[in-house]
Design a protein around this motif. Structure first.
Motif: not given
Ligand code: C2E
Ligand code: MG
Ligand code: MG
Ligand code: MG
Length: 262
Positions: A108, A140, A142-144, A172-173, A177, A195
């Motif tokens: 991550n 991995e 995240t979209e943020s 990821d997830d 997001g 997610g």
């Protein structure tokens, strides 16, 4: 009188703030010290499984610290810019472990690491140093970290460099997001992880033909159309496993298939 009361309340509030801050600084100091000494921090590995054969195809590295859960200490490290150092520790350990178990390892990456333009070079150095081939590493994100502003564009550029090295990138997830479907087609990613919330929304046992079930089917179709691998997260029971497998998910992860183990 109202004025005096207001003053009292403010003093009460400030005392609370100070107490919270004191606790945060104590936890941060402990984390910093453990990181420096290489004590107490370790990785747990959770299998990523082929849903048809039950075979483990990869492992996700998840950071553990006895003093607090990841949902507490990772945001803490982010707030105090400790994430680059903590992330480098995770990456090094995960790459070393990969040479022991031989399976690709998922790591991550926090937005803070990815937004640092020096990140790809650090990844390359750790791969070299640990003897891990780039194909053995999946990052991995995240979209943020990928919002379409100036910094998001830089992050995408870093992903492109990493892909150029041969490292794979997963979102990821996914869907929980900030999702820009318009940008998904142009992001340099190899796959996405759906997610846990989506898996849970299917119901227990999963009910087909409900809006959440149709949404999950549509997201899988979207991934397939874009040529992306898809991993279903949060599989906790046999009925959900069978449902997602029959829907067409090739890969999955969850307590039923294997918990994270040190
Ligand atoms: P994530 O990357 O989405 O990881 C999945 C989380 O869900 C893990 O929690 C895992 O233990 C948990 N999980 C897996 N299968 C199931 C299931 O079937 N049911 C349920 N209820 N939960 C399941 P964990 O280890 O507490 O990590 C939480 C989050 O902290 C991770 O979410 C990730 O975003 C972050 N994190 C963990 N380790 C690292 C790290 O080394 N670096 C960074 N940047 N973030 C990390
Ligand atoms: Mg993850
Ligand atoms: Mg997460
Ligand atoms: Mg996840």
């Amino acid at each position: 009188r109202a004025k005096a009361e207001g003053k009292n309340r403010l003093a009460f509030y400030e005392a609370h703030l100070q107490e919270g801050l004191r606790q945060e600084m104590a936890l941060l100091e402990a984390l910093q010290q453990d990181l420096e000494r290489g004590e107490n921090l370790y990785l747990a590995y959770q299998p990523i499984v082929d849903l048809k054969t039950g075979e483990e195809v990869a492992k996700e590295a998840l950071l553990r610290w006895p003093l607090a859960p990841p949902s507490t200490f990772i945001p803490l490290a982010e707030r105090h810019r400790l994430m680059p150092a903590l992330g480098a520790f995770v990456l090094r350990q995960a790459c070393l472990a990969r040479s022991r178990h031989g399976l690709p390892v998922h790591v991550n990456v926090s937005p803070q690491e990815l937004l640092d333009p020096g990140y790809p070079a650090r990844v390359a150095a750790i791969l070299e140093e640990t003897g891990c081939p780039p194909e053995g590493l999946v990052l991995e994100v995240t979209e943020s970290a990928l919002i379409p502003d100036e910094r998001g564009r830089e992050a995408s550029e870093s992903l492109r460099i990493l892909r150029g090295l041969g490292v794979r990138i997963y979102l990821d997830d996914f869907g929980t997001g900030y999702s820009s479907l318009e940008r998904l087609a142009s992001l340099p990613v190899n796959g996405l992880k759906l997610g846990q919330g989506f898996t849970r929304a299917l119901g227990n046992p999963p009910r087909p033909d409900t809006p959440p079930a149709r949404l999950v089917a549509a997201l899988l179709a979207l991934a397939q159309t874009l040529g992306l691998e898809a991993i279903a997260e949060g599989i906790e029971d046999e009925a959900t496993l069978a449902y997602l497998r029959d829907l067409g998910f090739r890969l999955g992860q969850g307590y039923l298939l294997g918990r994270p183990v040190p």
